[in-house]
Write a protein that holds these residues in place. Structure first.
Motif, PDB file in Angstrom:
ATOM      1  N   VAL A  44     118.476  27.647  79.172  1.00  0.00           N
ATOM      2  CA  VAL A  44     118.999  26.804  80.245  1.00  0.00           C
ATOM      3  C   VAL A  44     119.438  25.475  79.643  1.00  0.00           C
ATOM      4  CG1 VAL A  44     118.543  25.746  82.474  1.00  0.00           C
ATOM      5  CG2 VAL A  44     117.440  27.920  81.874  1.00  0.00           C
ATOM      6  N   LYS A  45     120.725  25.218  79.737  1.00  0.00           N
ATOM      7  CA  LYS A  45     121.304  24.011  79.133  1.00  0.00           C
ATOM      8  C   LYS A  45     121.378  22.892  80.170  1.00  0.00           C
ATOM      9  CE  LYS A  45     124.682  26.643  77.698  1.00  0.00           C
ATOM     10  NZ  LYS A  45     125.965  27.084  77.083  1.00  0.00           N
ATOM     11  N   GLU A  46     120.206  22.552  80.672  1.00  0.00           N
ATOM     12  CA  GLU A  46     120.046  21.443  81.603  1.00  0.00           C
ATOM     13  C   GLU A  46     118.776  20.692  81.233  1.00  0.00           C
ATOM     14  OE1 GLU A  46     122.229  23.511  85.463  1.00  0.00           O
ATOM     15  OE2 GLU A  46     120.123  22.914  85.601  1.00  0.00           O
ATOM     16  N   ASN A  47     118.773  19.390  81.423  1.00  0.00           N
ATOM     17  CA  ASN A  47     117.672  18.555  80.960  1.00  0.00           C
ATOM     18  C   ASN A  47     116.555  18.466  81.988  1.00  0.00           C
ATOM     19  OD1 ASN A  47     120.406  17.283  79.788  1.00  0.00           O
ATOM     20  ND2 ASN A  47     118.765  17.021  78.292  1.00  0.00           N
ATOM     21  N   GLN A  48     115.344  18.840  81.546  1.00  0.00           N
ATOM     22  CA  GLN A  48     114.172  18.781  82.403  1.00  0.00           C
ATOM     23  C   GLN A  48     112.970  18.342  81.575  1.00  0.00           C
ATOM     24  OE1 GLN A  48     114.304  19.121  85.545  1.00  0.00           O
ATOM     25  NE2 GLN A  48     115.826  20.643  86.151  1.00  0.00           N
ATOM     26  N   THR A  49     112.015  17.697  82.231  1.00  0.00           N
ATOM     27  CA  THR A  49     110.727  17.466  81.586  1.00  0.00           C
ATOM     28  C   THR A  49     110.057  18.823  81.360  1.00  0.00           C
ATOM     29  OG1 THR A  49     109.501  17.321  83.675  1.00  0.00           O
ATOM     30  CG2 THR A  49     110.488  15.272  82.811  1.00  0.00           C
ATOM     31  N   ASP A  52     108.862  20.232  84.737  1.00  0.00           N
ATOM     32  CA  ASP A  52     109.953  20.672  85.610  1.00  0.00           C
ATOM     33  C   ASP A  52     110.628  21.917  85.049  1.00  0.00           C
ATOM     34  OD1 ASP A  52     109.481  18.675  87.423  1.00  0.00           O
ATOM     35  OD2 ASP A  52     111.031  17.326  86.651  1.00  0.00           O
ATOM     36  N   ALA A  53     110.712  22.007  83.725  1.00  0.00           N
ATOM     37  CA  ALA A  53     111.276  23.216  83.109  1.00  0.00           C
ATOM     38  C   ALA A  53     110.387  24.423  83.408  1.00  0.00           C
ATOM     39  CB  ALA A  53     111.424  23.016  81.607  1.00  0.00           C
ATOM     40  N   ALA A  54     109.071  24.236  83.319  1.00  0.00           N
ATOM     41  CA  ALA A  54     108.141  25.331  83.639  1.00  0.00           C
ATOM     42  C   ALA A  54     108.271  25.743  85.098  1.00  0.00           C
ATOM     43  CB  ALA A  54     106.712  24.915  83.312  1.00  0.00           C
ATOM     44  N   ALA A  55     108.439  24.759  85.985  1.00  0.00           N
ATOM     45  CA  ALA A  55     108.584  25.072  87.413  1.00  0.00           C
ATOM     46  C   ALA A  55     109.850  25.878  87.665  1.00  0.00           C
ATOM     47  CB  ALA A  55     108.597  23.784  88.223  1.00  0.00           C
ATOM     48  N   CYS A  56     110.934  25.528  86.997  1.00  0.00           N
ATOM     49  CA  CYS A  56     112.175  26.288  87.160  1.00  0.00           C
ATOM     50  C   CYS A  56     112.019  27.693  86.597  1.00  0.00           C
ATOM     51  CB  CYS A  56     113.331  25.562  86.478  1.00  0.00           C
ATOM     52  SG  CYS A  56     114.952  26.335  86.762  1.00  0.00           S
ATOM     53  N   ALA A  57     111.321  27.803  85.477  1.00  0.00           N
ATOM     54  CA  ALA A  57     111.083  29.126  84.900  1.00  0.00           C
ATOM     55  C   ALA A  57     110.352  30.025  85.886  1.00  0.00           C
ATOM     56  CB  ALA A  57     110.288  28.996  83.597  1.00  0.00           C
ATOM     57  N   VAL A  58     109.338  29.478  86.542  1.00  0.00           N
ATOM     58  CA  VAL A  58     108.583  30.248  87.533  1.00  0.00           C
ATOM     59  C   VAL A  58     109.475  30.612  88.713  1.00  0.00           C
ATOM     60  CG1 VAL A  58     106.676  30.139  89.180  1.00  0.00           C
ATOM     61  CG2 VAL A  58     106.347  29.299  86.848  1.00  0.00           C
ATOM     62  N   GLU A  59     110.280  29.659  89.170  1.00  0.00           N
ATOM     63  CA  GLU A  59     111.188  29.928  90.291  1.00  0.00           C
ATOM     64  C   GLU A  59     112.148  31.058  89.969  1.00  0.00           C
ATOM     65  OE1 GLU A  59     114.667  27.617  92.850  1.00  0.00           O
ATOM     66  OE2 GLU A  59     113.059  26.447  91.928  1.00  0.00           O
ATOM     67  N   ARG A  60     112.511  31.165  88.696  1.00  0.00           N
ATOM     68  CA  ARG A  60     113.445  32.204  88.280  1.00  0.00           C
ATOM     69  C   ARG A  60     112.736  33.492  87.864  1.00  0.00           C
ATOM     70  NH1 ARG A  60     118.527  30.964  87.799  1.00  0.00           N
ATOM     71  NH2 ARG A  60     118.913  32.578  86.237  1.00  0.00           N
ATOM     72  N   GLY A  61     111.445  33.559  88.128  1.00  0.00           N
ATOM     73  CA  GLY A  61     110.716  34.796  87.900  1.00  0.00           C
ATOM     74  C   GLY A  61     110.148  34.964  86.514  1.00  0.00           C
ATOM     75  N   GLY A  62     110.011  33.870  85.766  1.00  0.00           N
ATOM     76  CA  GLY A  62     109.503  33.982  84.402  1.00  0.00           C
ATOM     77  C   GLY A  62     108.592  32.832  84.037  1.00  0.00           C
TER      78      GLY A  62
END
Length: 275
Positions: A44-49, A52-62
């Motif tokens: 994912v080529k977007e900037n996150q702490t 927040d990156a872990a939260a997005c990973a979970v939201e995307r099923g991983g």
């Protein structure tokens, strides 16, 4: 920790072309997909702490990727070098000014106790104990530079894509988890599996297998923004912006491909076969 996906489910996805519906925490245009050892990954080529990156990973099923072997490390690093990343966009100033992507490791709970916790639930398998003079736990894989050193309280695990004074591109470093960096998601389970029956699918691709042209049908009132075709390594081969509902794939050789349909509301991924 990693979850082993049921082999039968994987085979159904491959041969039945099950559609995947991704979530909206990341723009699909900024995601590079690839597969290693039967597991799907997303850069994912977007900037996150880190959190927040872990939260997005979970939201995307991983979860943020948890690297178990030199082979997995090499595969991820290869794809990082082919994902079109501008290193200047993902710098950790406290990491020697180098560029990094987040992995799923941290020592947030206890300094020097490095665990794989890619979903940020506070529980995970410990793989390293101590600082740069520390030791792997139970012989688990690691790829540190001359790190970790906990400079100014660094608790997130970054994989470097450029050199820094204490290591080289490809090695790991501990960096401040408040840095905003790109990140790697490893999918433990398919994201939002949709039923294969036509009446239940949001996306219909036909015919599949494909000869030359393919029809795209969205079972919702969504506008198609773009269609991206990638090979099994994640390399983008074709991109159609604001396309018609029929696209021509006659220039591709026979084989298995990922067709990503990005709409005004979602993005959908379908495995297609060209014969």
């Amino acid at each position: 920790m990693k979850i082993i996906i049921n082999a039968i489910l994987i085979s159904q996805m491959v041969f039945l072309g099950v559609g995947l519906r991704a979530q909206s925490c990341a723009n699909p245009d900024n995601i590079y997909f690839f597969t290693y050892a039967g597991v799907n990954y997303e850069i994912v080529k977007e900037n996150q702490t880190w959190a927040d990156a872990a939260a997005c990973a979970v939201e995307r099923g991983g979860f943020l990727s948890e690297i178990d072997s030199q082979e997995e490390q090499d595969s991820i690093f290869y794809h990082l070098n082919n994902a079109g990343i501008d290193p200047s966009n993902t710098i950790a100033p406290d990491g020697g000014g180098a560029s990094y992507v987040w992995l799923g490791g941290n020592d947030i709970a206890e300094e020097g106790v490095w665990i794989w916790d890619g979903d940020n639930n506070g529980v995970g398998l410990q793989f390293w104990q101590g600082n740069y003079n520390g030791t792997p736990v139970n012989g688990l894989y690691n790829n540190w530079g001359n790190e970790p050193d906990n400079w100014n309280n660094q608790d997130g695990l970054g994989l470097a894509i450029t050199d820094w004074p204490l290591g080289v591109a490809g090695q790991w470093n501990d960096v401040d988890d408040s840095n905003t960096l790109y990140y790697v998601i490893e999918n433990s389970t398919p994201v939002g599996i949709l039923e294969n029956e036509r009446n239940d699918k949001y996306l219909v691709i036909y015919p599949n297998p494909i000869n030359e042209k393919v029809n795209i049908k969205i079972q919702k009132d969504e506008q198609i923004v773009s269609v991206v075709v990638a090979d099994v390594s994640g390399k983008v081969l074709l991109r159609f912006d604001s396309p018609d509902r029929v696209i021509d794939l006659s220039g591709l050789t026979n084989g298995l491909y990922f067709l990503t349909v990005n709409t005004s509301e979602n993005n959908y991924i379908e495995k297609v076969v060209i014969r």
